[in-house]
Design an enzyme around this catalytic site. Structure first.
Site, short mmCIF file in Angstrom:
data_model
loop_
_atom_site.label_atom_id
_atom_site.label_comp_id
_atom_site.label_asym_id
_atom_site.label_seq_id
_atom_site.Cartn_x
_atom_site.Cartn_y
_atom_site.Cartn_z
N LYS A 181 2.41 -3.10 21.24
CA LYS A 181 3.81 -3.11 20.82
C LYS A 181 4.63 -3.74 21.93
CE LYS A 181 7.53 -1.33 20.76
NZ LYS A 181 8.88 -1.94 21.06
N GLU A 256 3.40 3.70 33.76
CA GLU A 256 3.90 2.96 34.93
C GLU A 256 5.40 2.81 34.74
OE1 GLU A 256 5.60 0.42 36.96
OE2 GLU A 256 4.31 -1.15 36.15
N CYS A 289 9.71 -4.05 38.72
CA CYS A 289 9.62 -2.61 38.99
C CYS A 289 9.26 -2.33 40.44
CB CYS A 289 8.60 -1.97 38.06
SG CYS A 289 6.93 -2.66 38.19
N GLU A 384 17.38 3.38 39.49
CA GLU A 384 16.89 2.01 39.36
C GLU A 384 17.91 1.14 38.61
OE1 GLU A 384 12.63 0.03 38.35
OE2 GLU A 384 13.44 1.33 36.80
#
Length: 487
Positions: A181, A256, A289, A384
């Protein structure tokens, strides 16, 4: 061209799902835009519960034959997929650049070659995968890796095809069937991957691609009782939702997630190297990331570091990612740009000082930004941003540097710049991170473990760690004597 295809810089992309070896349309679509200029690229089939169910059924039906396929044959097919990627490398690169705004030169020279390498690496690793037999009171223990079953792989938009194949390749190598996906903001190269895999001889139903939104297609997939593994790369809030859905079926997860990684610059560091590594954190418009977005600099060299950093950053060229001279392209979506700008504005309102940047340049392009005078407990330090925004804090002692580095809920990566080998060993031993780089950045090897600590994730992938996750690891114990038959 049919209503179910898009033409991206001359490349034809099917906008339907790929389920059971066939293209499948949906009653509804969603719009995919290019971050380069905001134009509509395609209307993409919008999957939901029905498409998820069909994909799971296809994966379930295809699994037994693929699982029983020899390691050598599975490896051969994966190498054939890599061959297909390399044949279409330029097409994949230009489609992905148009779709997610990352630099074309990076796609051509690094990202798409890595896509092919993902398949080759795990194909080769599969052929070497073994654990030596060992003895227990004369009994022989034999460890094996059995394919787990249908896997759902949910991937992000910042490096769509590379991060997808980082999951798809080991899952297929392990003998599993897969439902991929892709992120709704960058779905196009996943569709091309389906074509490449089919052309390479991957049996129908072994790889399926379902497009759509997480709340619709994604939710239906991760909650399905027939799914045996879920791997997700993305945000912490979405991961929590996936984990709740997986809990009902006790489906194993690999997550993750976010990062707020530090870059520690000690007084004995090579400052030119430190500055180069710091400016590198603006790569992919900060949408990485692993990016070391928190610069932690010894107070005695902070002024000189900042001066050199500012000069280096001023040389960056921001613009069209298809231009060879461009260093920083756009952020992926208007919502993302608004989010980035909100973080910066709130930080400035709270007392942060803008050293460079601090505002959008135009449309989806956000200026490379450095903020200082920020508190450790402030939002800009703790959360973040996922944009070209760095913070700079100073420290007086090694212990203070480590405390600042470990002072968030994340633990994905860290970078240490020092001229003292013993200091490097002391500091890295105390850092909470899945990956630590010393006097370098972004050196990655697929045989190394990759993953995050704390809220940066669950599990490790790479090398044997990938096969441990995508397989049911079995131990068979055989008695030394007693082979008797009756009849």
């Amino acid at each position: 061209m049919s209503e179910h295809t898009a033409i991206i810089a001359g490349v034809v992309v099917d906008t339907r799902h790929w389920i059971g070896g066939e293209r499948v349309a949906s009653p509804e679509t969603f719009t995919d835009i290019s971050p380069i200029d905001g134009r509509t690229l395609a209307e993409i089939a919008r999957g939901g519960a029905a498409e998820a169910e069909a994909a799971v059924a296809a994966a379930r039906d295809a699994f037994p034959v693929w699982a029983a396929t020899s390691r050598a044959e599975r490896a051969r097919v994966l190498h054939a997929i890599a061959d297909g990627v390399e044949r279409r490398l330029e097409e994949l690169a230009i489609v992905e650049t148009n779709d997610n705004g990352a630099l074309l030169r990076s796609h051509l020279r690094g990202v798409m070659p890595r896509v092919a390498h993902n398949f080759r690496f795990f194909a080769d690793w599969l052929l070497e995968l073994e654990h030596k037999d060992f003895q227990t009171r004369g009994h022989t223990n034999s460890v094996s890796w059995d394919p787990a079953g249908p896997c759902v792989l949910i991937t992000p938009w910042n490096a769509p095809l590379m991060l997808a194949t980082w999951k798809v390749a080991p899952a297929l190598a392990a003998g599993n069937s897969v439902i991929l996906k892709p992120a709704e903001w960058s779905p196009l190269t996943a569709s091309l991957l389906a074509d490449i895999a089919a052309g390479a001889g991957l049996p129908a139903g072994v790889l399926n691609v379902v497009q759509g939104y997480g709340a619709e297609a994604g939710s239906a997939l991760v909650s399905h009782p027939d799914i045996r593994r879920i791997s997700f790369t993305g945000s912490v809030p979405t991961a929590k939702q996936i984990a709740r859905a997986a809990a009902d079926n006790l489906t194993p997860l690999s997550l993750e997630l976010g990062g707020k990684s530090p870059l520690l610059v000690f007084a004995d560091a090579d400052l030119d190297l430190a500055v180069d590594l710091a400016v590198e954190q603006y790569d992919n418009a900060g949408q990485v990331c692993l990016a070391a977005t928190r610069l932690l600099v010894d107070a005695s060299v902070a002024e000189e570091f900042t001066r050199r950093f500012t000069e280096k950053a001023a040389g960056l060229t921001q613009g069209d990612p298809r231009d060879e001279a461009t260093d920083i392209g756009p952020n992926i979506h208007p919502r993302q740009l608004k989010k980035i700008d909100g973080f910066v504005n709130r930080a400035v309102d709270a007392g942060a000082r803008t050293v460079i940047g601090g505002s959008p340049k135009a449309d989806l392009y956000y200026r490379p930004t450095l903020l200082t005078d920020v508190a450790q407990d402030s939002e800009i330090v703790q959360e973040e941003v996922f944009g070209p925004v760095l913070t700079l804090q100073t420290f007086e002692t090694e212990s203070e540097a480590i405390a600042l580095a470990n002072g968030t809920r994340f633990g994905l990566a860290a970078t240490v710049v020092t001229g003292d080998r013993e200091r490097a060993q002391r500091v890295t031993a105390r850092l909470v991170a899945g990956t630590v780089w010393v006097n370098c950045f972004f050196v990655r090897d697929l045989q190394a473990p990759f993953g995050g600590s704390r809220q940066s994730g669950i599990g490790r992938e790479g090398g044997n760690w990938s096969f441990d996750f995508y397989c049911d690891v079995k131990n068979t114990v055989t008695a030394p004597e007693g082979w008797h038959s009756h009849g």
